[in-house]
Scaffold this motif. Sequence first.
Motif, mmCIF file in Angstrom:
data_model
loop_
_atom_site.group_PDB
_atom_site.id
_atom_site.type_symbol
_atom_site.label_atom_id
_atom_site.label_comp_id
_atom_site.label_asym_id
_atom_site.label_seq_id
_atom_site.Cartn_x
_atom_site.Cartn_y
_atom_site.Cartn_z
ATOM 1 N N ILE A 84 15.712 -18.642 9.430
ATOM 2 C CA ILE A 84 15.593 -17.267 9.857
ATOM 3 C C ILE A 84 14.154 -16.764 10.361
ATOM 4 C CG2 ILE A 84 16.484 -14.758 9.642
ATOM 5 C CD1 ILE A 84 18.848 -16.582 9.483
ATOM 6 N N PRO A 85 13.912 -17.045 11.583
ATOM 7 C CA PRO A 85 12.433 -16.673 11.934
ATOM 8 C C PRO A 85 12.563 -15.125 12.068
ATOM 9 C CG PRO A 85 13.719 -17.603 13.807
ATOM 10 C CD PRO A 85 14.565 -17.523 12.831
ATOM 11 N N VAL A 86 11.344 -14.505 11.641
ATOM 12 C CA VAL A 86 11.353 -13.046 11.746
ATOM 13 C C VAL A 86 9.574 -12.777 11.825
ATOM 14 C CG1 VAL A 86 11.063 -12.851 9.179
ATOM 15 C CG2 VAL A 86 11.785 -10.806 10.698
ATOM 16 N N PHE A 117 13.698 -3.895 5.897
ATOM 17 C CA PHE A 117 12.468 -3.721 6.481
ATOM 18 C C PHE A 117 12.447 -2.222 6.866
ATOM 19 C CE2 PHE A 117 10.914 -8.138 8.164
ATOM 20 C CZ PHE A 117 10.981 -8.560 6.782
ATOM 21 N N ARG A 118 13.645 -1.467 7.127
ATOM 22 C CA ARG A 118 13.550 -0.298 7.561
ATOM 23 C C ARG A 118 13.410 0.556 6.572
ATOM 24 N NH1 ARG A 118 15.914 1.130 12.723
ATOM 25 N NH2 ARG A 118 17.120 -0.816 13.565
ATOM 26 N N ARG A 126 20.410 -11.441 8.800
ATOM 27 C CA ARG A 126 19.693 -10.746 9.681
ATOM 28 C C ARG A 126 19.815 -9.293 9.417
ATOM 29 N NH1 ARG A 126 20.863 -15.512 12.353
ATOM 30 N NH2 ARG A 126 18.947 -16.636 13.158
ATOM 31 N N TYR A 127 21.092 -8.983 9.235
ATOM 32 C CA TYR A 127 21.553 -7.757 9.109
ATOM 33 C C TYR A 127 20.990 -6.902 7.795
ATOM 34 C CZ TYR A 127 25.624 -7.286 12.198
ATOM 35 O OH TYR A 127 26.246 -7.073 13.570
ATOM 36 N N GLU A 128 20.972 -7.978 6.957
ATOM 37 C CA GLU A 128 20.363 -7.193 5.471
ATOM 38 C C GLU A 128 18.685 -7.076 5.793
ATOM 39 O OE1 GLU A 128 20.316 -5.638 1.798
ATOM 40 O OE2 GLU A 128 21.871 -6.043 2.971
ATOM 41 N N HIS A 186 22.576 -13.216 -1.442
ATOM 42 C CA HIS A 186 23.883 -13.780 -0.363
ATOM 43 C C HIS A 186 24.679 -14.550 -1.564
ATOM 44 C CE1 HIS A 186 26.250 -15.034 2.682
ATOM 45 N NE2 HIS A 186 25.984 -13.994 3.509
ATOM 46 N N ASP A 187 25.908 -14.552 -1.643
ATOM 47 C CA ASP A 187 26.565 -15.196 -2.265
ATOM 48 C C ASP A 187 26.873 -16.736 -1.792
ATOM 49 O OD1 ASP A 187 28.147 -14.551 -0.238
ATOM 50 O OD2 ASP A 187 29.888 -14.024 -1.217
#
Length: 823
Positions: free
Chosen positions: A699-701, A773-774, A766-768, A723-724
Amino acid sequence: MTLAPRPFASLVVLVLFCALAADLLAQTRTPSRPFSVVVEGWTRDLDRARDYTRGALQTAERTGRVRARVLAIRTEATAARDAAGAEAAAAQRLLDALGPPPADDEPPEPDDVAANRAEFGENLQFYRARVAQAELTIARAGEILSALTELARAELLEELFTAYPYPLAPDTLWTAAPAVAERFLALARAPGEWWRTLPAERRSPALLWRPFAVLAVAAALGWAIRRMVLARFGRTSAIETPSYTRRFVGAVAEGLASGVLPALILAGLLWRAGSDVALVSGLFQDMVVMFCAAMILLVLTTAMSRAVLAPDWPDWRLAPIPPQNAVKLNRRVGLLACIIAVSLFLNSTIGDIAVSPAVESVWESFWSMIAAAAILLLMQPGLWGDPAAPDGGDETVDTPAVSEASRFWRALRALIMLIAAAGILSCLVGYPMFGAYLIDNLLSTGIIIGVLFVGRGLLRELIGGALRAGWVVGTLGIRHRTRMVLKFWLRALLDVLVFAFGLIAVVPAWGVPIRDVWDWTAEFLQGFTVGNVTISLTDIAIAVAVFILAIVITRMLQRALAEKVLPQTQIDVGVQNSLASGFGYLGVVLAIAIAVATVGIDLTNIALIAGALSVGIGFGLQNVVNNFVSGLILLIERPVKVGDWVVVGENEGFVKRISVRATELQTFQRASVIIPNADLLSNSVMNWTHKDRYGRIEIPVGVAYGSDTGQVREILLGVARAHDRVLSWPEPFVLFRDFGASSLDFELRCFTDDVIYRLVIGSDLRYEIDARFRDAGIEIPFPQRVVHMADTAHDDRRADAAAVRHPRPVPTGHDVAAGDDSS
């Protein structure tokens, strides 16, 4: 019922045993006749048959006996030829095993080998001579049978084209009327004569009313069964637009309830009336029997007509005929059936009406002409056309197939009307036998075609229903498209068989002896020889049936192996698919081998032909062979298995099927990609699930400059650990990849035990991450670029100053007209 005493029964068994033993002993002591004696008998009987065909006194009865004897001789000669041929082939194999005899300049072979060679050679010549004698007998029998056929044909032509008195001439009618009236009076007196000749002890009321009581009970039972059949399968107004299958079922139910059931009751009455213990006798018995037979014909014909035409149920009609035409056709079919039934009854009960040529001319012409008139009424073009619907419905689309079918039926109706008109004309000009021949055979042909048409429709629906059955779809696993192709070819085969059977049934009615038809059919089915190869349609049909049966059994076992046996072994799914596919290929090979063995093909000749064509086949089918071998390698080495997630070039998806030629890949868009097996082995293939389903997710961010990198790292690790479907070992980790142009670039890496969910897990992460971050106030920047704009006002002032220092000349009108635009 009393049983015989045990000693008497034992005595009977002993006597029968002694008789059987004596018969067997006599058979063992009776020497078989030498073949020369058998041939002499054949020759003597064939000479007599030949002399009979050349003589002047021939009768139908004697011709039948001669034909039967010649056919028996041909059958015996054929069996002798086959037996001698087998013995000759065995002797030839023994000679071949000894090898060629030594040449003149070579040492002589041992005495025992020379003696065996001489013995085998003598046997070979002996049996070849038998084969030649049998072949000669078969040829002579064929010639005599042809001569007998010509005699029968000549007798038929002589009978058909014998001139009779004109049936409408007054003298002919005046001569025929008393004889016909006398025959009708005999029919009218028959019941009274039977009653007078009936013994007094058999005139009791109970004995007379018993048949009527049985008939009443049978009629009541038949009526109850009829109502039950129609209620369960018949036509109903509750279905407004029935399908063709439902309409066909309704037609069959109507035919069974209104035709077959009454016909069965009448058939029982006919059997009882025609038996030796019947109450009736004499001419009255013949009248009862023929009345039942005529009623059976009438009931079946009218019931089948109502079943197909459905005059009272327009929406249930099988044939595309307008309602008013269907009613007319049904009535005219009934009229023709009544004429045939009355004619059958009278011709069978009046007896020999041919007391004089005039009587025979009037009688045959009358029934032939009224039957022909009914046929002409039935074949009127207006009744069989396809006009537009009277209520303004859509017109029928005239496709090429429909147009061809319409032209065929129009031509057939025209031919039928021509034959019927020819029959009427023949009767009027004094050839009643030819007219009766045409009309009777036309009616027989129509009845046969009608029965075959109904049977064909029933069998076609049975084929369609069988292929829609659950055991075909579930147990055999046949796909819809394959079932449609199979249904087409099975129905095409059915049409061929119906046509052949109809041809065999119709041809004898038109003057071809039934024995010749059976002989031709037997020769056609037994095979014909092309060079040294005998092609037998019967063997081919049996081989095809054996092949289909073997394939069906293979598919059933393969499906049971794949769904019930292999899943219980805990073997890898790809290995299970490979085993099931290999079992299927093995079954196909065995089915082909069994079919070839059934036909009896000499594999040596095939091997020679295959060797001669191997070079050409190798060049022409090298790609096919390459893909076939590659498919076997894929099944054995299993670099790609069914269910794997692979990437081949620009195609990505799951492997659905591996066949001997290609592999089917289903993409995520549900599209099927067919990839030749050779491409899978010669090109690079990325297999996400080759060894196991473990996989890594990246997951690049990017975060804005100035963000707390440690907090970013902790948030990313916390999201992954929560995450499970993310594994705790290997544990997730975060990489600080780079100082980007607009952001600090991080990459979260984690692992899952089912890479199939790679995209879903990445989406969840990505959702999490966005939500976390918000909440933490960490900004995910977007690329930014600073653009410096030039000072436009300063540029305008410089341009004005330059224009003042260097003024531009104004063009004249002549310059503008000439197009001169100097600058």
